[in-house]
Each structure stands twice: as C-alpha cells, then as structure tokens.
Design a protein around this motif. Structure first.
Motif, PDB file in Angstrom:
ATOM      1  N   PHE A 117       0.848  -1.187   0.000  1.00  0.00           N
ATOM      2  CA  PHE A 117       0.000   0.000   0.000  1.00  0.00           C
ATOM      3  C   PHE A 117       0.887   1.241   0.000  1.00  0.00           C
ATOM      4  O   PHE A 117       1.713   1.413   0.896  1.00  0.00           O
ATOM      5  N   PRO A 118       0.747   2.114  -1.009  1.00  0.00           N
ATOM      6  CA  PRO A 118       1.590   3.316  -1.099  1.00  0.00           C
ATOM      7  C   PRO A 118       1.417   4.220   0.114  1.00  0.00           C
ATOM      8  O   PRO A 118       0.341   4.273   0.714  1.00  0.00           O
ATOM      9  N   SER A 119       2.459   4.947   0.455  1.00  0.00           N
ATOM     10  CA  SER A 119       2.407   5.826   1.620  1.00  0.00           C
ATOM     11  C   SER A 119       1.351   6.919   1.459  1.00  0.00           C
ATOM     12  O   SER A 119       0.737   7.339   2.436  1.00  0.00           O
ATOM     13  N   SER A 120       1.125   7.371   0.210  1.00  0.00           N
ATOM     14  CA  SER A 120       0.117   8.411  -0.003  1.00  0.00           C
ATOM     15  C   SER A 120      -1.273   7.923   0.402  1.00  0.00           C
ATOM     16  O   SER A 120      -2.081   8.677   0.953  1.00  0.00           O
ATOM     17  N   VAL A 121      -1.557   6.634   0.154  1.00  0.00           N
ATOM     18  CA  VAL A 121      -2.853   6.054   0.518  1.00  0.00           C
ATOM     19  C   VAL A 121      -2.951   5.880   2.033  1.00  0.00           C
ATOM     20  O   VAL A 121      -3.991   6.162   2.639  1.00  0.00           O
ATOM     21  N   ILE A 122      -1.863   5.430   2.651  1.00  0.00           N
ATOM     22  CA  ILE A 122      -1.866   5.255   4.107  1.00  0.00           C
ATOM     23  C   ILE A 122      -2.033   6.598   4.813  1.00  0.00           C
ATOM     24  O   ILE A 122      -2.814   6.726   5.768  1.00  0.00           O
ATOM     25  N   MET A 123      -1.313   7.620   4.346  1.00  0.00           N
ATOM     26  CA  MET A 123      -1.453   8.946   4.955  1.00  0.00           C
ATOM     27  C   MET A 123      -2.854   9.505   4.718  1.00  0.00           C
ATOM     28  O   MET A 123      -3.421  10.184   5.581  1.00  0.00           O
ATOM     29  N   GLY A 124      -3.414   9.214   3.553  1.00  0.00           N
ATOM     30  CA  GLY A 124      -4.791   9.619   3.269  1.00  0.00           C
ATOM     31  C   GLY A 124      -5.773   8.943   4.216  1.00  0.00           C
ATOM     32  O   GLY A 124      -6.743   9.557   4.681  1.00  0.00           O
ATOM     33  N   ARG A 392       2.010  15.858  -7.618  1.00  0.00           N
ATOM     34  CA  ARG A 392       0.679  15.338  -7.930  1.00  0.00           C
ATOM     35  C   ARG A 392       0.566  13.839  -7.713  1.00  0.00           C
ATOM     36  O   ARG A 392      -0.477  13.337  -7.309  1.00  0.00           O
ATOM     37  N   GLY A 393       1.644  13.119  -8.027  1.00  0.00           N
ATOM     38  CA  GLY A 393       1.612  11.666  -7.896  1.00  0.00           C
ATOM     39  C   GLY A 393       1.365  11.203  -6.480  1.00  0.00           C
ATOM     40  O   GLY A 393       0.867  10.091  -6.268  1.00  0.00           O
ATOM     41  N   GLN A 394       1.708  12.017  -5.487  1.00  0.00           N
ATOM     42  CA  GLN A 394       1.449  11.687  -4.096  1.00  0.00           C
ATOM     43  C   GLN A 394       0.182  12.383  -3.584  1.00  0.00           C
ATOM     44  O   GLN A 394      -0.609  11.781  -2.870  1.00  0.00           O
ATOM     45  N   ILE A 399      -5.564  12.825  -1.537  1.00  0.00           N
ATOM     46  CA  ILE A 399      -6.863  13.511  -1.452  1.00  0.00           C
ATOM     47  C   ILE A 399      -8.005  12.577  -1.831  1.00  0.00           C
ATOM     48  O   ILE A 399      -9.059  12.555  -1.172  1.00  0.00           O
ATOM     49  N   VAL A 400      -7.821  11.796  -2.891  1.00  0.00           N
ATOM     50  CA  VAL A 400      -8.866  10.863  -3.321  1.00  0.00           C
ATOM     51  C   VAL A 400      -9.176   9.856  -2.219  1.00  0.00           C
ATOM     52  O   VAL A 400     -10.341   9.529  -1.952  1.00  0.00           O
ATOM     53  N   THR A 401      -8.138   9.355  -1.562  1.00  0.00           N
ATOM     54  CA  THR A 401      -8.339   8.401  -0.459  1.00  0.00           C
ATOM     55  C   THR A 401      -9.157   9.044   0.657  1.00  0.00           C
ATOM     56  O   THR A 401     -10.082   8.413   1.196  1.00  0.00           O
ATOM     57  N   ILE A 402      -8.835  10.283   0.998  1.00  0.00           N
ATOM     58  CA  ILE A 402      -9.575  10.983   2.055  1.00  0.00           C
ATOM     59  C   ILE A 402     -11.054  11.106   1.688  1.00  0.00           C
ATOM     60  O   ILE A 402     -11.934  10.728   2.466  1.00  0.00           O
ATOM     61  N   VAL A 403     -11.313  11.627   0.512  1.00  0.00           N
ATOM     62  CA  VAL A 403     -12.702  11.851   0.080  1.00  0.00           C
ATOM     63  C   VAL A 403     -13.457  10.524   0.016  1.00  0.00           C
ATOM     64  O   VAL A 403     -14.602  10.419   0.475  1.00  0.00           O
ATOM     65  N   ALA A 404     -12.811   9.500  -0.543  1.00  0.00           N
ATOM     66  CA  ALA A 404     -13.475   8.200  -0.695  1.00  0.00           C
ATOM     67  C   ALA A 404     -13.809   7.581   0.653  1.00  0.00           C
ATOM     68  O   ALA A 404     -14.913   7.046   0.843  1.00  0.00           O
ATOM     69  N   ILE A 405     -12.895   7.649   1.609  1.00  0.00           N
ATOM     70  CA  ILE A 405     -13.162   7.064   2.930  1.00  0.00           C
ATOM     71  C   ILE A 405     -14.245   7.846   3.661  1.00  0.00           C
ATOM     72  O   ILE A 405     -15.145   7.265   4.277  1.00  0.00           O
ATOM     73  N   VAL A 406     -14.179   9.180   3.596  1.00  0.00           N
ATOM     74  CA  VAL A 406     -15.166  10.010   4.291  1.00  0.00           C
ATOM     75  C   VAL A 406     -16.573   9.746   3.773  1.00  0.00           C
ATOM     76  O   VAL A 406     -17.545   9.701   4.542  1.00  0.00           O
ATOM     77  N   PHE A 407     -16.708   9.515   2.465  1.00  0.00           N
ATOM     78  CA  PHE A 407     -18.047   9.364   1.871  1.00  0.00           C
ATOM     79  C   PHE A 407     -18.454   7.913   1.645  1.00  0.00           C
ATOM     80  O   PHE A 407     -19.550   7.661   1.123  1.00  0.00           O
ATOM     81  N   GLY A 417      -8.570   4.651  -3.321  1.00  0.00           N
ATOM     82  CA  GLY A 417      -7.285   5.346  -3.261  1.00  0.00           C
ATOM     83  C   GLY A 417      -6.166   4.528  -3.872  1.00  0.00           C
ATOM     84  O   GLY A 417      -5.294   5.059  -4.575  1.00  0.00           O
ATOM     85  N   LEU A 418      -6.194   3.217  -3.628  1.00  0.00           N
ATOM     86  CA  LEU A 418      -5.163   2.326  -4.173  1.00  0.00           C
ATOM     87  C   LEU A 418      -5.238   2.275  -5.694  1.00  0.00           C
ATOM     88  O   LEU A 418      -4.212   2.298  -6.383  1.00  0.00           O
TER      89      LEU A 418
END
Length: 533
Positions: A117-124, A392-394, A399-407, A417-418
């Motif tokens: 799992f990429p770090s950007s997704v985990i941080m998201g 942008r790659g990170q 951001i997508v992971t955040i929005v997707a999890i919240v909604f 996000g992955l």
C-alpha cells in the motif's frame, strides 16, 4: 525479543506508558460498547474483545504502539452473520475458526500484503479517519447520541449520514453536554500548552484523565438542575453485575455443535480476511506515526491477532483487529512500548469488575472532547501542506483516499485510493521508459535513446510508437546499460527494430541489451524479508 524491543524496555518506560494506557482505556471503553451495540451482539462482548485485544494480542504482538480490540469495520459483517447463523453462540464458532485461519496466514507469510500500500494512501487513510472522528463526535459533544460510538461509515444506522447528522442534532441540543464539552476541551488544550508540558506533575497526570474527572463531577453536580441533567444515553453504559457470579454470567461460549454448518466456515473466512486486512493497514499507519520509525513484524502480528480471536471467540468476545483510533490515541498520549496496550486491557478488566457504577457516570461529551484532539492531530493542516509538496503523484491519491473514505467506509475508500495510486504508477511507467537525446557523432546527428532502470510491458506502446516514428536514414543509438530489468516484450520490440532498421537504412547501435532471464531474489533481500516477518 528483538533489538527494537530491547531498546524500548517496557519497564523503563512506565512513566510514559501508564498515562498513555489510561487515555487509551478511556477512549476504548465507549468504542467497545458502541461497536457491540452496532453489531447486534451483547454489550459485554465488546468489552471482552477490548480486554483480549489489550492483554493477549498486546502481549504477543511485535507492534510497539498498536492497540487491538473490536473494530467498526466488522460491525455490519458481525450483525449479518449473527442473523444468518441464528445465534451469537454459533457465531462465536466462526470467530474461533477465523483466528485459526489468521495464524495459518501468519505462517504462510501473508503479512507482506501490508507493504504493497503506497504511503500516499496510508497517509490519506490517517487524515480521513481524523476528519471522520472529528465530525462524528460533534453530535456527542452537543448531547445527541443516536449514532453509536466508534462508527466510521458515512451512512449511519440511525438513517442519517455523517453530515446530515450535524443538522439533525440541532433538534436535540443538551446544554449540560455542551458545558461539559467546552470545559473538557479547555482542559485538554491547556494540557497541550508548552509551559504545562514542562511541569513534572502534569507530565504524570494525563489531561484526558483530568477532563474525565471534571466531566464526572459536573455530571453529578448537574443532577440538581433538571435543565442541565444528562440522560442515560449521554453517559457510558457498562453492563452492571450485582455479584461476581453475575459478572461471570456475562460470558458466552461457542456452540461447537454448529461445526457441521458450512455457513460457519464462509463467515470465518470473511472475518479472517477483513480483520487481517484492517490490521495490516493499521500496522502500516501506526508505524508511520511512530516517531522512532520502528517496523512491526507483520507475520507475527497476524499470528497474535489469530490467537486473540481464538481466545475472544472462546469466551464470548467480538472479532478483534488492530484499530487506528485507539493506536493513534496511544501514540499522541506519549506511549513508547506495547506495555501501554497491555495495561489498557487490564484497566478495562479491573474497572468493569470493581467500578462499573463510576464508569457509568462518565459523560460521552467528555470523551468527544478527547477524540476531537485525536482527530485534529491525525488531520493537521501541516499534513496537507507536506503532501502537496510531494507532487501530484502523491497528493492526488492522498486527497482521493480521504474523500473516498469520508463518503463511503474504510475498506472501500482504501481500494479507491489504491486504484488511483496504481493508475499514477502506470501513467508514469508509460511516460518515462526512456530518455531521448539528440547528439552529434562525426558531424552527423545521432538519436540516442537511454532506457530506464526498469522497462516493463506497460512501456511497450510508447517505445514501439517512438521507434516507428524515427526517420529513415537516421543514426540511432540505444543504450540499455543502466537497465536492471526489461520485460521480454520490450526486448522483442528492440530485436525486431534491429531487423527493420536494415530495411529503413537506419544506422543502429545497441549497447547492453541482453535477453531477459528468470529473475532470482538476492539472498540478502530474502533474509531481510524473513527477518521482518
């Protein structure tokens, strides 16, 4: 005991771990009860899972800061399974079998999944949970407690969602709860001040514990004022037992006569897979929050979780995973070793035996204030600035992971996000398989193509298209000397281009091109992987 555990001896860190364990205990208790309520299980089953997650899993785990217990992500699965299987006792058999499956997964080295799992997704994920915690606690802070503590999903069991609940709560505002929230939050913010942290007494006395003591005192004081008095829904609700035998009577035991039911095994597999995935994701997130950057052995974690689920299932507890809310509270409260996780389990056990009446005076508004601080620290504005600077790659997957999890919910949001993160990887692989340079050789223009270190089948199209566009009668030099890995399809394209170059009068030179061979994993890398597992 590995070197990390030796360097962070629990007995040398009690001054940090004991205050942290008290905070985790205070946060965990209403979450255990709320998740049991949402799961359609006996309330006591949530407390059992919290106790086992702390004492059993905490003792066996290699995670220095992770805290385990019942998870909101399994609530719907548990609710459906109890209904389908016909009784809670039959469901407990599936929990025990799920634990066995997790132990087998640990021995099969299934923990390696966490590293993909990429770090950007985990941080998201961390930021999203922080945002969700913050918004979910606002109704509790105002005295409206229709949604259970620990709910992280967008759609709520009470028919509202995370944001519509904020409007709905305006019809149920409790002045007493608001006062307790404000006072508790003021205490917590005061404890965060640098001058307070320098005082020895305030280092030993956790701010959340002071907030709880003041909250209980205000709750008792408000009993004399009908307009401020809290209802039973606005305080912790631990099941009471009049005697020790009554306490023992709260335990349930699995009905092993149901082992012939094939639905048991399907349920067990679902629990094992979902619980393991949530645990591994939490492990990755917790390790990132650890200021000492210790690495949790993931295969050992799966085995510990498996043992925990077997024990929990045998004595009437819910399924267990490592949980990010409790783990975050542990880290932010200064926990240093897994002693804080183990101690919180003992605090849960001791308190429900010795002081259940006192626990039932704790206002949910005070606990909401504690979780406000936890949520804010997970989703600080500085985190968004840090991720935006990484490109942008990170930032976009973050951001997508955040929005997707919240909604949606945790697992669906992580998958979205992955997928976005993988699309960026594919896009970058497609764009940068080579560097093209135009240079002079003997006063003639030469097109030099330097291939990247890794050239995969995803690069086929761009390389094929570029070679096809090279003008006839050109001088071309392909340099593969820096390429460590080349997919056979790309090798074949270059070999075909050698033949085609003759027909097109292209003067072609190729350096460092070799037919791809079967890859071997270096012995040292294999040894390191085994050590981590």
């Amino acid at each position: 005991m590995n070197s990390t555990e030796r360097n962070f001896n629990p007995f040398k860190n009690f001054n940090k771990d004991i205050p942290a364990s008290i905070v985790v205990f205070l946060v965990a208790m209403p979450l255990c009860l709320g998740i049991a309520l949402a799961s359609g299980a006996p309330l006591f089953s949530g407390l059992i899972a919290g106790i086992v997650g702390g004492i059993v899993v905490g003792s066996l785990s290699g995670s220095p800061l992770g805290v385990s217990g019942p998870a909101a992500g399994l609530a719907v699965i548990v609710l459906t399974a109890i209904e389908d299987l016909g009784s809670f006792e039959v469901f407990l058999v599936a929990v025990v079998i799920a634990g066995v499956i997790q132990i087998l997964m640990g021995f099969a080295r299934g923990g390696i999944i966490a590293y993909y799992f990429p770090s950007s997704v985990i941080m998201g994920m961390l930021a999203a949970i922080g945002i969700i915690i913050f918004f979910k606690q606002i109704p509790h802070a105002f005295g409206y407690d229709a949604d259970y503590e620990g709910d992280l999903a967008f759609q709520q069991p009470d028919g509202e969602n995370t944001f519509s609940e904020l409007i709905n709560m305006l019809n149920y505002i409790s002045p007493g709860a608001i006062i307790i929230t404000v006072v508790s939050l003021a205490i917590l913010l005061l404890w965060e001040m640098s001058f307070m942290k320098k005082q020895r007494i305030f280092q030993l006395l956790p701010g959340p514990l002071v907030a709880v003591i003041v909250g209980v005192s205000l709750n008792i004081f408000f009993e004399s004022f009908p307009s401020l008095r809290l209802t039973t829904e606005q305080v912790v609700n631990v099941p009471l037992a009049e005697s020790f035998s009554g306490f023992i009577g709260n335990f349930s035991f699995p009905d092993f006569n149901a082992l012939t039911n094939p639905q048991i095994y399907i349920t067990a597999v679902v629990i094992a897979v979902v619980a393991s995935l949530e645990t591994l994701l939490c492990v990755e997130a917790t390790d990132k929050l650890d200021t000492y950057k210790r690495v949790t052995p993931t295969n050992r974690e799966l085995k510990a979780q498996g043992v925990g689920n077997i024990v929990s299932g045998l004595i009437g507890g819910l399924p267990i995973t490592q949980v990010i809310v409790r783990s975050s509270a542990n880290i932010q409260s200064g926990g240093k070793t897994k002693a804080s996780s183990v101690l919180h389990g003992f605090f849960l056990l001791g308190s429900i035996i010795l002081i259940p009446n006192l626990l039932n005076l704790i206002p949910l508004a005070t606990l909401a204030a504690i979780l406000f601080v936890v949520g804010y620290k997970l989703a600080k504005p500085s985190l968004f600035k840090k991720m935006s600077k990484q490109g942008r790659g990170q930032f976009i997957p973050f951001i997508v992971t955040i929005v997707a999890i919240v909604f949606t919910d945790l697992l669906i949001g992580l998958c979205i996000g992955l997928v976005v993160s993988i699309l960026f990887i594919i896009y970058n692989n497609f764009r940068i398989p080579y560097i093209m340079k135009t240079m002079n050789k003997d006063n003639k223009p030469v097109i030099k193509i330097e291939l990247a270190q890794e050239v995969t089948f995803l690069n086929k199209a761009s390389i094929l298209q570029y070679l096809a566009k090279i003008p006839n009668d050109s001088i071309v030099e392909i340099d593969a000397t820096k390429t460590h890995y080349m997919h056979y399809d790309v090798y074949e394209i270059i070999e075909d281009f050698k033949i085609n170059a003759v027909e097109r009068n292209i003067d072609l030179t190729v350096h460092g091109l070799y037919a791809p061979k079967a890859e071997k994993i270096p012995a040292q890398l294999m040894a390191n992987a085994e050590k981590r597992g």
